[in-house]
Design a protein around this motif. Structure first.
Motif, mmCIF file in Angstrom:
data_model
loop_
_atom_site.group_PDB
_atom_site.id
_atom_site.type_symbol
_atom_site.label_atom_id
_atom_site.label_comp_id
_atom_site.label_asym_id
_atom_site.label_seq_id
_atom_site.Cartn_x
_atom_site.Cartn_y
_atom_site.Cartn_z
ATOM 1 N N LEU A 114 -6.233 -4.871 -2.925
ATOM 2 C CA LEU A 114 -5.069 -4.237 -2.374
ATOM 3 C C LEU A 114 -5.486 -2.736 -2.264
ATOM 4 O O LEU A 114 -4.351 -2.165 -1.528
ATOM 5 N N GLU A 115 -6.364 -2.117 -2.325
ATOM 6 C CA GLU A 115 -7.039 -0.862 -2.193
ATOM 7 C C GLU A 115 -7.046 -0.666 -0.456
ATOM 8 O O GLU A 115 -7.042 0.394 0.146
ATOM 9 N N HIS A 116 -7.161 -1.786 0.300
ATOM 10 C CA HIS A 116 -7.137 -1.812 1.566
ATOM 11 C C HIS A 116 -5.991 -1.647 2.354
ATOM 12 O O HIS A 116 -4.848 -2.182 1.810
ATOM 13 N N PRO A 117 -5.942 -1.349 3.619
ATOM 14 C CA PRO A 117 -4.696 -1.062 4.457
ATOM 15 C C PRO A 117 -4.232 -2.478 4.751
ATOM 16 O O PRO A 117 -4.907 -3.302 4.742
ATOM 17 N N PRO A 118 -2.836 -2.521 4.963
ATOM 18 C CA PRO A 118 -2.264 -3.824 5.078
ATOM 19 C C PRO A 118 -2.989 -4.799 6.297
ATOM 20 O O PRO A 118 -3.108 -5.938 6.150
ATOM 21 N N GLU A 119 -3.003 -4.087 7.247
ATOM 22 C CA GLU A 119 -3.594 -4.570 8.378
ATOM 23 C C GLU A 119 -5.230 -5.191 8.336
ATOM 24 O O GLU A 119 -5.614 -6.168 8.691
ATOM 25 N N HIS A 120 -5.882 -4.614 7.271
ATOM 26 C CA HIS A 120 -7.219 -5.015 6.962
ATOM 27 C C HIS A 120 -6.805 -6.391 5.977
ATOM 28 O O HIS A 120 -7.566 -7.430 6.124
ATOM 29 N N ILE A 121 -5.869 -6.595 5.210
ATOM 30 C CA ILE A 121 -5.725 -7.616 4.613
ATOM 31 C C ILE A 121 -5.219 -8.768 5.542
ATOM 32 O O ILE A 121 -5.576 -9.969 5.222
ATOM 33 N N LEU A 122 -4.299 -8.468 6.540
ATOM 34 C CA LEU A 122 -4.064 -9.420 7.383
ATOM 35 C C LEU A 122 -5.240 -10.076 7.901
ATOM 36 O O LEU A 122 -5.340 -11.230 8.338
ATOM 37 N N ASP A 123 -6.093 -9.295 8.556
ATOM 38 C CA ASP A 123 -7.215 -9.574 9.248
ATOM 39 C C ASP A 123 -8.125 -10.505 8.094
ATOM 40 O O ASP A 123 -8.863 -11.470 8.725
ATOM 41 N N TRP A 124 -8.295 -10.110 7.017
ATOM 42 C CA TRP A 124 -9.031 -10.846 6.211
ATOM 43 C C TRP A 124 -8.513 -12.187 6.023
ATOM 44 O O TRP A 124 -9.292 -13.231 6.136
#
Length: 332
Positions: free
Chosen positions: A74-84
């Motif tokens: 959750l330390e990542h930006p939302p767009e990074h999480i969506l890409d993951w």
């Protein structure tokens, strides 16, 4: 998508008891938890896509793992999480097995200037956008999954507080449940790597039975396998009506390159622990060359050894024979 359901029929139980007696393991306890297998242990591996494929290929078609390990924070930006999430779906679809289940480690570390955990900030709502992105990613992946929220929660390296961790767990779990996502939560301890902490101290991090589907513990060094602490942890999980997942396991400081010596030191005792502990219902093996990943990711894992099963035929063949027991559930 295949759902695992528990149907308790007398004839099946009778067959299972005979199989246990003939196959050298203690009959499993069944708690009716989400995605809990009946009388068996889910088998998984990873913990990166290439490592998973090497592990699965080494074991062979009949022993293909059913759990696929991955990580996001959750330390990542939302767009990074969506890409993951898009990447997870792409990798799983490429494998082509509909019953393959992600086993996800969700962290809350590394976002503060002082390196402290984000759990208290997550609990008060500062990371709701990241939680929303994580839920969207899970929906996009669209598979039955396990999520180890804040895994190894008591480990000093995470800097979680009891109140912050419990609050963040409830906030994340509430978001997943409101969306009716196909997810089982795993309350996963760091075990021996974290001390181990006395279990009464551990329970200060416990969100409560209504918030948790499975318990978990990670197992690394040889001395951790036989600890009374793990016995106590598993027995307490049973009292709470929760199966146990060994969320991360690897032969730390042992590896596989010395063949029979390594089997006797780590693998043999490890599988004996699984066979003799009836609350254990899942394990995930990390099939890594740890010095390589230490250099790649910048962690102090240089002396953990080469845990890749395919690097030693003696260990690999014994591992295959272990997984041929009727105790273990593989991908179909």
């Amino acid at each position: 998508m295949k759902k695992r359901t528990i149907g308790i029929l007398a004839s099946i139980l009778c067959i299972g008891l005979v199989a246990c007696a003939n196959d050298g393991y203690v009959e499993r306890k069944n708690f009716g938890a989400l995605y809990e297998p009946l009388d068996r242990v889910l088998h998984g591996g990873g913990q990166d896509p290439a490592g998973f494929l090497e592990y699965a290929d080494a074991l062979g078609e009949d022993r293909y793992p059913v759990l696929w390990m991955t990580y996001i924070g959750l330390e990542h930006p939302p767009e990074h999480i969506l890409d993951w999430g898009k990447g997870v779906k792409r990798d799983l679809d490429a494998i082509g097995r509909d019953d393959l289940m992600p086993q996800i480690g969700l962290s809350m570390t590394g976002g503060n200037d002082d390196g402290s955990g984000l759990d208290a900030l997550v609990a008060r709502g500062d990371y709701d956008a990241q939680i929303e992105a994580f839920c969207e990613a899970l929906a996009f992946i669209g598979r039955d999954s396990f999520v180890r929220i804040g895994y190894e929660f008591e480990g000093s390296w995470n800097n979680y507080s009891e109140a912050g961790f419990v609050g963040s767990w409830k906030r994340i779990t509430t978001a997943m449940r409101e969306r009716d996502l196909p997810v089982a939560t795993v309350w996963c301890s760091g075990g021996g790597s974290a001390g181990p902490r006395p279990i009464e101290e551990l329970m200060a991090f416990y969100p409560g039975d209504e918030w948790v589907d499975w318990w978990g513990v990670d197992v690394f060094s040889p001395g951790e396998i036989g600890m009374d602490w793990i016995t106590d942890f598993c027995e307490l999980s049973g009292e709470h009506g929760k199966p146990v997942m060994l969320g991360e396991v690897t032969p730390r400081h042992v590896g596989v390159l010395d063949g029979q010596k390594d089997w006797d030191e780590w693998f043999g005792p490890f599988f004996e622990r699984i066979r003799s502990q009836p609350e254990i219902k899942a394990f995930c093996y990390i099939n890594w060359e740890w010095d390589y990943w230490s250099r790649k990711l910048g962690f102090q894992w240089h002396d953990w050894g080469d845990a890749r099963l395919q690097m030693n035929e003696t260990v690999l063949e014994a591992y295959r024979m272990e997984l041929d027991r009727s105790l273990y559930e593989h991908s179909e």
